[in-house]
Design a protein around this motif. Structure first.
Motif, PDB file in Angstrom:
ATOM      1  N   ALA A 133       2.740  30.764  -2.266  1.00  0.00           N
ATOM      2  CA  ALA A 133       2.449  29.665  -3.189  1.00  0.00           C
ATOM      3  C   ALA A 133       3.690  28.801  -3.399  1.00  0.00           C
ATOM      4  O   ALA A 133       3.593  27.570  -3.455  1.00  0.00           O
ATOM      5  CB  ALA A 133       1.944  30.206  -4.526  1.00  0.00           C
ATOM      6  N   GLU A 164       4.235  26.819  -0.026  1.00  0.00           N
ATOM      7  CA  GLU A 164       3.226  25.832   0.375  1.00  0.00           C
ATOM      8  C   GLU A 164       3.033  24.684  -0.609  1.00  0.00           C
ATOM      9  O   GLU A 164       2.450  23.670  -0.253  1.00  0.00           O
ATOM     10  CB  GLU A 164       1.888  26.539   0.592  1.00  0.00           C
ATOM     11  CG  GLU A 164       1.900  27.473   1.783  1.00  0.00           C
ATOM     12  CD  GLU A 164       0.617  28.269   1.925  1.00  0.00           C
ATOM     13  OE1 GLU A 164      -0.202  28.274   0.981  1.00  0.00           O
ATOM     14  OE2 GLU A 164       0.454  28.902   2.979  1.00  0.00           O
ATOM     15  N   ASN A 165       3.512  24.818  -1.832  1.00  0.00           N
ATOM     16  CA  ASN A 165       3.254  23.809  -2.848  1.00  0.00           C
ATOM     17  C   ASN A 165       4.534  23.026  -3.141  1.00  0.00           C
ATOM     18  O   ASN A 165       5.385  23.460  -3.903  1.00  0.00           O
ATOM     19  CB  ASN A 165       2.718  24.462  -4.124  1.00  0.00           C
ATOM     20  CG  ASN A 165       2.245  23.453  -5.140  1.00  0.00           C
ATOM     21  OD1 ASN A 165       2.457  22.261  -4.995  1.00  0.00           O
ATOM     22  ND2 ASN A 165       1.597  23.945  -6.176  1.00  0.00           N
ATOM     23  N   SER A 166       4.642  21.847  -2.554  1.00  0.00           N
ATOM     24  CA  SER A 166       5.843  21.036  -2.753  1.00  0.00           C
ATOM     25  C   SER A 166       5.862  20.350  -4.116  1.00  0.00           C
ATOM     26  O   SER A 166       6.900  19.848  -4.540  1.00  0.00           O
ATOM     27  CB  SER A 166       5.957  19.988  -1.648  1.00  0.00           C
ATOM     28  OG  SER A 166       4.847  19.106  -1.699  1.00  0.00           O
ATOM     29  N   GLN A 167       4.733  20.321  -4.815  1.00  0.00           N
ATOM     30  CA  GLN A 167       4.646  19.663  -6.121  1.00  0.00           C
ATOM     31  C   GLN A 167       4.903  20.621  -7.286  1.00  0.00           C
ATOM     32  O   GLN A 167       4.794  20.225  -8.438  1.00  0.00           O
ATOM     33  CB  GLN A 167       3.255  19.038  -6.285  1.00  0.00           C
ATOM     34  CG  GLN A 167       2.904  18.036  -5.216  1.00  0.00           C
ATOM     35  CD  GLN A 167       3.859  16.858  -5.191  1.00  0.00           C
ATOM     36  OE1 GLN A 167       4.256  16.359  -6.243  1.00  0.00           O
ATOM     37  NE2 GLN A 167       4.235  16.420  -4.007  1.00  0.00           N
ATOM     38  N   MET A 168       5.260  21.864  -6.989  1.00  0.00           N
ATOM     39  CA  MET A 168       5.457  22.872  -8.035  1.00  0.00           C
ATOM     40  C   MET A 168       6.700  22.535  -8.868  1.00  0.00           C
ATOM     41  O   MET A 168       7.736  22.155  -8.326  1.00  0.00           O
ATOM     42  CB  MET A 168       5.620  24.249  -7.377  1.00  0.00           C
ATOM     43  CG  MET A 168       5.511  25.403  -8.318  1.00  0.00           C
ATOM     44  SD  MET A 168       5.584  26.992  -7.469  1.00  0.00           S
ATOM     45  CE  MET A 168       4.043  26.995  -6.600  1.00  0.00           C
ATOM     46  N   THR A 169       6.560  22.681 -10.185  1.00  0.00           N
ATOM     47  CA  THR A 169       7.706  22.413 -11.061  1.00  0.00           C
ATOM     48  C   THR A 169       8.714  23.558 -10.962  1.00  0.00           C
ATOM     49  O   THR A 169       8.386  24.668 -10.525  1.00  0.00           O
ATOM     50  CB  THR A 169       7.255  22.281 -12.530  1.00  0.00           C
ATOM     51  OG1 THR A 169       6.773  23.550 -12.970  1.00  0.00           O
ATOM     52  CG2 THR A 169       6.188  21.216 -12.696  1.00  0.00           C
ATOM     53  N   GLU A 171       7.611  26.614 -12.872  1.00  0.00           N
ATOM     54  CA  GLU A 171       6.605  27.422 -12.191  1.00  0.00           C
ATOM     55  C   GLU A 171       7.226  28.219 -11.046  1.00  0.00           C
ATOM     56  O   GLU A 171       6.884  29.379 -10.829  1.00  0.00           O
ATOM     57  CB  GLU A 171       5.468  26.558 -11.667  1.00  0.00           C
ATOM     58  CG  GLU A 171       4.311  27.383 -11.155  1.00  0.00           C
ATOM     59  CD  GLU A 171       3.086  26.557 -10.798  1.00  0.00           C
ATOM     60  OE1 GLU A 171       2.154  27.149 -10.243  1.00  0.00           O
ATOM     61  OE2 GLU A 171       3.061  25.342 -11.072  1.00  0.00           O
ATOM     62  N   ARG A 222       7.219  32.295 -10.827  1.00  0.00           N
ATOM     63  CA  ARG A 222       6.753  33.052  -9.658  1.00  0.00           C
ATOM     64  C   ARG A 222       7.859  33.933  -9.088  1.00  0.00           C
ATOM     65  O   ARG A 222       7.596  35.058  -8.658  1.00  0.00           O
ATOM     66  CB  ARG A 222       6.190  32.112  -8.605  1.00  0.00           C
ATOM     67  CG  ARG A 222       4.888  31.485  -9.044  1.00  0.00           C
ATOM     68  CD  ARG A 222       4.233  30.697  -7.937  1.00  0.00           C
ATOM     69  NE  ARG A 222       3.044  30.035  -8.408  1.00  0.00           N
ATOM     70  CZ  ARG A 222       1.814  30.543  -8.312  1.00  0.00           C
ATOM     71  NH1 ARG A 222       1.642  31.721  -7.786  1.00  0.00           N
ATOM     72  NH2 ARG A 222       0.779  29.863  -8.749  1.00  0.00           N
ATOM     73  N   SER A 270       2.463  35.169  -4.070  1.00  0.00           N
ATOM     74  CA  SER A 270       3.371  34.361  -4.899  1.00  0.00           C
ATOM     75  C   SER A 270       4.410  33.643  -4.047  1.00  0.00           C
ATOM     76  O   SER A 270       4.724  32.474  -4.287  1.00  0.00           O
ATOM     77  CB  SER A 270       4.074  35.236  -5.933  1.00  0.00           C
ATOM     78  OG  SER A 270       3.184  35.599  -6.948  1.00  0.00           O
TER      79      SER A 270
END
Length: 87
Positions: free
Chosen positions: A36, A39-44, A47, A51, A33
């Motif tokens: 995630a 690594e995920n720059s587009q995560m809202t 979200e 997490r 988690s």
């Protein structure tokens, strides 16, 4: 269940192979988690917060046996003190 029996049950749980497996899986999920999120720059934001909450809950679950051990140990100690003061 009295505090001594509860403490014995928690000790048995922590020493069991099942707890070892569960702890390992939960630690892997915590890292997953966290990675995630990193690594995920587009995560809202929702979200990310979800997490973060799942990481917090997993960590709280892993810490629960030590918290319960402290709680039941204190209850046992207080019970012994009460027994000595009420002959």
């Amino acid at each position: 269940m009295n505090p001594k029996a509860s403490l014995n049950a928690i000790d048995a749980l922590v020493k069991s192979k099942g707890w070892t497996v569960m702890r390992q899986v939960m630690e892997e999920e915590i890292v997953s988690s966290a990675m995630a999120i990193a690594e995920n720059s587009q995560m809202t934001l929702d979200e990310i917060n979800f997490r973060r909450g799942s990481i917090f809950a997993a960590k709280a679950l892993l810490d629960l046996p030590s918290k319960l051990t402290s709680k039941f140990s204190a209850e046992i100690a207080l019970g012994e003190k009460d027994d000595k003061s009420n002959p």
